[in-house]
Structures are given as structure tokens and as C-alpha cells.
Design a protein around this motif. Structure first.
Motif, PDB file in Angstrom:
ATOM      1  N   LEU A  65      -3.189  -4.119   8.213  1.00 29.76           N
ATOM      2  CA  LEU A  65      -1.796  -4.013   8.634  1.00 29.76           C
ATOM      3  C   LEU A  65      -0.907  -4.362   7.444  1.00 29.76           C
ATOM      4  O   LEU A  65      -0.381  -5.457   7.325  1.00 29.76           O
ATOM      5  CB  LEU A  65      -1.516  -4.959   9.804  1.00 29.76           C
ATOM      6  N   ASP A  66      -0.741  -3.394   6.547  1.00 25.50           N
ATOM      7  CA  ASP A  66       0.077  -3.644   5.365  1.00 25.50           C
ATOM      8  C   ASP A  66       1.536  -3.274   5.649  1.00 25.50           C
ATOM      9  O   ASP A  66       1.889  -2.824   6.728  1.00 25.50           O
ATOM     10  CB  ASP A  66      -0.467  -2.874   4.160  1.00 25.50           C
ATOM     11  N   GLU A  67       2.363  -3.457   4.656  1.00 23.30           N
ATOM     12  CA  GLU A  67       3.803  -3.235   4.824  1.00 23.30           C
ATOM     13  C   GLU A  67       4.116  -1.774   5.150  1.00 23.30           C
ATOM     14  O   GLU A  67       4.995  -1.495   5.965  1.00 23.30           O
ATOM     15  CB  GLU A  67       4.540  -3.657   3.548  1.00 23.30           C
ATOM     16  N   ASP A  68       3.417  -0.833   4.545  1.00 22.36           N
ATOM     17  CA  ASP A  68       3.657   0.585   4.823  1.00 22.36           C
ATOM     18  C   ASP A  68       3.352   0.924   6.278  1.00 22.36           C
ATOM     19  O   ASP A  68       4.086   1.680   6.922  1.00 22.36           O
ATOM     20  CB  ASP A  68       2.801   1.471   3.909  1.00 22.36           C
ATOM     21  N   ILE A 111       3.478  -1.153   8.831  1.00 19.63           N
ATOM     22  CA  ILE A 111       4.483  -1.801   9.685  1.00 19.63           C
ATOM     23  C   ILE A 111       5.807  -1.048   9.624  1.00 19.63           C
ATOM     24  O   ILE A 111       6.452  -0.801  10.634  1.00 19.63           O
ATOM     25  CB  ILE A 111       4.658  -3.274   9.275  1.00 19.63           C
ATOM     26  N   ARG A 112       6.235  -0.653   8.430  1.00 20.49           N
ATOM     27  CA  ARG A 112       7.518   0.057   8.292  1.00 20.49           C
ATOM     28  C   ARG A 112       7.492   1.455   8.890  1.00 20.49           C
ATOM     29  O   ARG A 112       8.528   1.993   9.259  1.00 20.49           O
ATOM     30  CB  ARG A 112       7.934   0.116   6.828  1.00 20.49           C
ATOM     31  N   SER A 113       6.310   2.067   8.997  1.00 21.58           N
ATOM     32  CA  SER A 113       6.223   3.413   9.556  1.00 21.58           C
ATOM     33  C   SER A 113       6.258   3.410  11.084  1.00 21.58           C
ATOM     34  O   SER A 113       6.423   4.467  11.699  1.00 21.58           O
ATOM     35  CB  SER A 113       4.957   4.103   9.071  1.00 21.58           C
TER      36      SER A 113
END
Length: 66
Positions: A10-13, A15-17
Motif C-alpha cells: 500500500l504505497d502512496e501511488d 492510496i492517491r489513486s
């Protein structure tokens, strides 16, 4: 089944998507009210300010008295 989650990243990309749009409580309340009864049309700009307007004539008179 626990093994499936061990490899999940669960990386930042990720989560932001994710889509996270939800209407506000006021928007939901007005939508429910308008489903039952449509609102009357309001002019975009009118000559009269809305009721309880902050800069009413009564407030201006009070400011001048001081």
C-alpha cells in the motif's frame, strides 16, 4: 487467505489513486429535500440581499451611532 495480504503493498501511488469523493452532509440533506419538493428558482444576483445579511441597513445605523 492471510498470505494474500502479506504481498500487498500500500504505497502512496496506490492510496492517491483511490477514489474518495462523497457529498457533504448538507448536499445530501438538500438532495433528499429536493427529491420530495423541487426548490423555487432563485436569481443568480438579485437587488435584495438575503435575509439576515451581515451588512444590513440596521447594522450600518448602529455603527454610525458609536
Amino acid at each position: 487467505m492471510a498470505d494474500d495480504w502479506d504481498d500487498m503493498v500500500l504505497d502512496e501511488d496506490f492510496i492517491r489513486s483511490a477514489g474518495t469523493t462523497e457529498p457533504s452532509a448538507r448536499a445530501r440533506m438538500l438532495a433528499a429535500r429536493w427529491r420530495a419538493e423541487e426548490p423555487e428558482p432563485q436569481p443568480w444576483r438579485s437587488d435584495e440581499p438575503p435575509a439576515g445579511w451581515f451588512f444590513s441597513k440596521a447594522r450600518r445605523r448602529k455603527w454610525r451611532r458609536r
